[in-house]
Write an enzyme that holds these catalytic residues in place. Structure first.
Site, short mmCIF file in Angstrom:
data_model
loop_
_atom_site.label_atom_id
_atom_site.label_comp_id
_atom_site.label_asym_id
_atom_site.label_seq_id
_atom_site.Cartn_x
_atom_site.Cartn_y
_atom_site.Cartn_z
N HIS A 66 0.81 -1.22 0.00
CA HIS A 66 0.00 0.00 0.00
C HIS A 66 0.85 1.27 0.00
O HIS A 66 0.31 2.37 -0.15
CB HIS A 66 -0.91 -0.01 1.23
CG HIS A 66 -2.29 0.52 0.99
ND1 HIS A 66 -2.87 0.62 -0.26
CD2 HIS A 66 -3.22 1.02 1.86
CE1 HIS A 66 -4.08 1.12 -0.16
NE2 HIS A 66 -4.32 1.38 1.11
N TYR A 111 -3.23 9.28 7.53
CA TYR A 111 -3.30 7.94 6.97
C TYR A 111 -3.95 7.97 5.59
O TYR A 111 -4.58 8.94 5.19
CB TYR A 111 -4.00 7.00 7.94
CG TYR A 111 -3.12 6.63 9.10
CD1 TYR A 111 -2.20 5.59 9.00
CD2 TYR A 111 -3.16 7.36 10.28
CE1 TYR A 111 -1.36 5.27 10.04
CE2 TYR A 111 -2.31 7.05 11.34
CZ TYR A 111 -1.41 6.00 11.22
OH TYR A 111 -0.56 5.70 12.26
N ASN A 113 -6.53 6.94 4.09
CA ASN A 113 -7.93 7.32 3.88
C ASN A 113 -8.19 8.81 4.03
O ASN A 113 -9.29 9.28 3.74
CB ASN A 113 -8.83 6.55 4.83
CG ASN A 113 -8.84 5.06 4.56
OD1 ASN A 113 -8.16 4.59 3.66
ND2 ASN A 113 -9.61 4.32 5.34
N ASN A 159 -9.31 3.90 -1.47
CA ASN A 159 -9.76 4.85 -0.45
C ASN A 159 -8.96 6.15 -0.45
O ASN A 159 -9.50 7.23 -0.18
CB ASN A 159 -9.72 4.21 0.93
CG ASN A 159 -10.81 3.18 1.12
OD1 ASN A 159 -11.87 3.25 0.50
ND2 ASN A 159 -10.56 2.19 1.98
#
Length: 243
Positions: A66, A111, A113, A159
């Protein structure tokens, strides 16, 4: 406005604060000028780029699937000599240039999101148009190590991209650089897969892709989405195919 200027007998990057007249109560914004020699003395202004890698902050997430967006920014930073040394709008940023074109590199420190909380304010502060906001992020729909550059698109259920689009007033017409990480094997949980580190083979593929990605970023910044990027995308699509 962040801009680059051609000027005779000079080669420097200067930084100055200029007032934001549109909103007197808002903080001042940074102005960056890049001056390079030009025989005929013609002054040319370049539109700046904001290049943002998406990821999660902290050692816990370093090297995970990620976080390949962060890794690409680190590679560009290293190759172009742009030091990431400032915190602004919840992001670690660096200001410099690729060729004669001024750029701001950014790694949001909220983060994944909440990435849009950095991208939206940075784009507004440096007055970067949508067409020059390049988002770099992981893409499960692409095989591991495959790259794809697009001038616009949707969020693809990512996201981080959803957050960015929300903070750009729902707009989707900004460039994105996708780095393939492949799909989870079998019934493996998607979140666990994203936060997992690459295997040795996958790591070699990703490292090679990051090297190729630096050159692609340079091409987009200097030439835009032209024939070279089209050829790049085709080459990436078939680079694992053996003839």
């Amino acid at each position: 406005m962040l801009h680059a200027v051609y000027a005779p007998k000079s080669c420097s990057i200067s930084y100055s604060r200029i007032p934001c007249y549109q909103k007197p109560s808002a903080p001042t914004r940074l102005r960056v000028s890049v001056s390079l020699p030009e025989p005929n003395g013609v002054k040319v202004e370049f539109t700046p780029w904001l290049i943002v890698g998406l990821g999660n902050p902290g050692n816990k997430y370093h090297g995970t699937r990620h976080n390949v967006g962060f890794e690409m920014i680190d590679r560009v930073s290293q190759e172009e000599g742009i030091v990431l040394n400032t915190i602004q709008s919840k992001a670690l940023i660096g200001i410099g240039s690729i060729g004669e074109v001024p750029v701001v590199l950014a790694k949001p420190q909220a983060y994944m999101n909440f990435s849009g909380e950095s991208v939206g304010p940075l784009a507004a502060y440096y007055q970067v148009p949508l067409r020059h906001i390049l988002l770099v992020y992981d893409e499960m729909s692409l095989p591991n190590g495959i790259l794809r550059l697009q001038p616009k698109g949707g969020h693809g259920h990512h996201n981080g991209m959803k957050s960015v689009m929300e903070h750009l007033n729902g707009r989707r017409d900004f460039p994105r650089f996708c780095i393939g990480i492949g799909n989870p094997p079998g019934t493996m949980d998607m979140k666990a897969y994203l936060l997992q580190k690459f295997s040795d083979t996958e790591r070699k593929q990703v490292d090679a892709a990051l090297d190729q990605g630096v050159a692609a970023v340079r091409t987009v910044v200097l030439e835009g989405f032209g024939s070279r990027i089209s050829r790049f995308n085709i080459g990436q699509k078939y680079k694992y195919h053996k003839v």
